[in-house]
Design an enzyme around this catalytic site. Structure first.
Site, short mmCIF file in Angstrom:
data_model
loop_
_atom_site.label_atom_id
_atom_site.label_comp_id
_atom_site.label_asym_id
_atom_site.label_seq_id
_atom_site.Cartn_x
_atom_site.Cartn_y
_atom_site.Cartn_z
CG HIS A 230 -9.13 5.67 10.72
ND1 HIS A 230 -10.05 5.48 9.71
CD2 HIS A 230 -9.87 5.81 11.85
CE1 HIS A 230 -11.28 5.51 10.22
NE2 HIS A 230 -11.19 5.72 11.50
CB CYS B 123 11.71 -3.20 18.02
SG CYS B 123 12.43 -1.97 19.12
NE ARG C 202 -3.81 0.31 1.49
CZ ARG C 202 -4.59 1.02 2.29
NH1 ARG C 202 -4.85 0.61 3.50
NH2 ARG C 202 -5.13 2.14 1.87
#
Ligand code: OAD
Length: 231
Positions: free
Chosen positions: A113, A139, A64
């Site tokens: 959002h 992380c 996306r």
């Protein structure tokens, strides 16, 4: 179509959804070509899906991001960002996670959002990551999977963002909703808050929505076409 004079209003609020970015080439969620027609949100846009298969969910969001990076803001985005420079009080409250308003130069943007351009570690907080691909899926400090900093189905909205958005909506005297199907709550309740607080409410959408009858004016057009006509 009558022009709107921004100087007649003390606080103008643009409430935007996926239709705002449609003319930039970013797919909407529902309707023809919608993301949720092609992908099941249960597999890609909820915490359960992430816990089941974090890599798959991250790869979906990476795709996306790549699609959004190939798109550019359109005239409507620039009309809104230019207005912020000339008018003392303009706010954007958006359901969009694509960052397109900010790319056009808008600064006063509440992202209800979340954002495609942030990730968060459950222990070490939020990191910005704006490239085509994620720098790292885990992380650097603790090795936990990084989760897109997005409000997925079943998640609560960030309470601070929500508070700022509702405060701005109650304060505005011109509320312009652009390109939302108005079915996802609590955001879908925002036009009613503006109306009850006395704002002039205008909707821009090529098709009527459930909320259309509530608006003072419901304009059946697209964002990129009508914003240059209105302002
Ligand atoms: P939807 O995809 O549900 O609705 C997009 C709306 O934009 C539809 O009503 C279209 O008719 C309208 N539209 C299409 N092209 C347009 C154009 N060029 N100009 C103006 N309007 C146009 O998107 P949202 O209402 O934003 O959540 O969806 C709400 C939330 O549901 C999203 O934020 C997303 C989704 O699941 C998350 O990703 C967390």
């Amino acid at each position: 179509m009558q022009k709107i004079n921004p100087d007649e209003y003390k606080h103008i609020l643009f409430f935007t959804g996926a239709g705002m970015s449609a003319e930039s080439g970013v797919p909407t969620y529902r309707g023809r070509g919608g993301v949720w027609n092609e992908y099941r949100w249960e597999d890609y846009a909820c915490q359960t899906a992430f816990e089941r298969d974090p890599e798959r969910v991250l790869k979906f969001h990476e795709l996306r991001r790549q699609a959004v990076l190939e798109c550019e803001p359109h005239a409507g985005h620039y009309i809104i960002s230019d207005m912020e420079k000339r008018h003392p009080n303009v706010t954007v409250v958006t359901q969009n996670i694509d960052g397109m308003h900010q790319r056009a130069g808008s600064q006063n943007v509440e992202e209800l959002h979340g954002s495609l351009w942030r990730l968060r570690c459950p222990w070490h907080g939020v990191v910005e990551d704006v490239g085509k691909t994620y720098r790292c899926y885990t992380c650097e400090d603790c090795g936990s999977w990084l989760r897109p900093d997005i409000v997925w189905f079943g998640d609560a909205l960030d309470q601070y963002v929500m508070k700022d958005a509702v405060t701005a909506i109650r304060d505005c005297d011109l509320f312009i909703s652009i390109g939302t199907s108005a079915v996802v709550y609590p955001a879908a309740g925002f036009p009613r808050i503006a109306k009850d607080a006395g704002a002039v409410c205008i909707e821009i959408n090529p098709v009527p929505t459930e909320l259309s009858p509530m608006y003072d004016e419901s304009i059946q057009s697209t964002a990129g076409t009508i914003l240059p006509v209105l302002f």
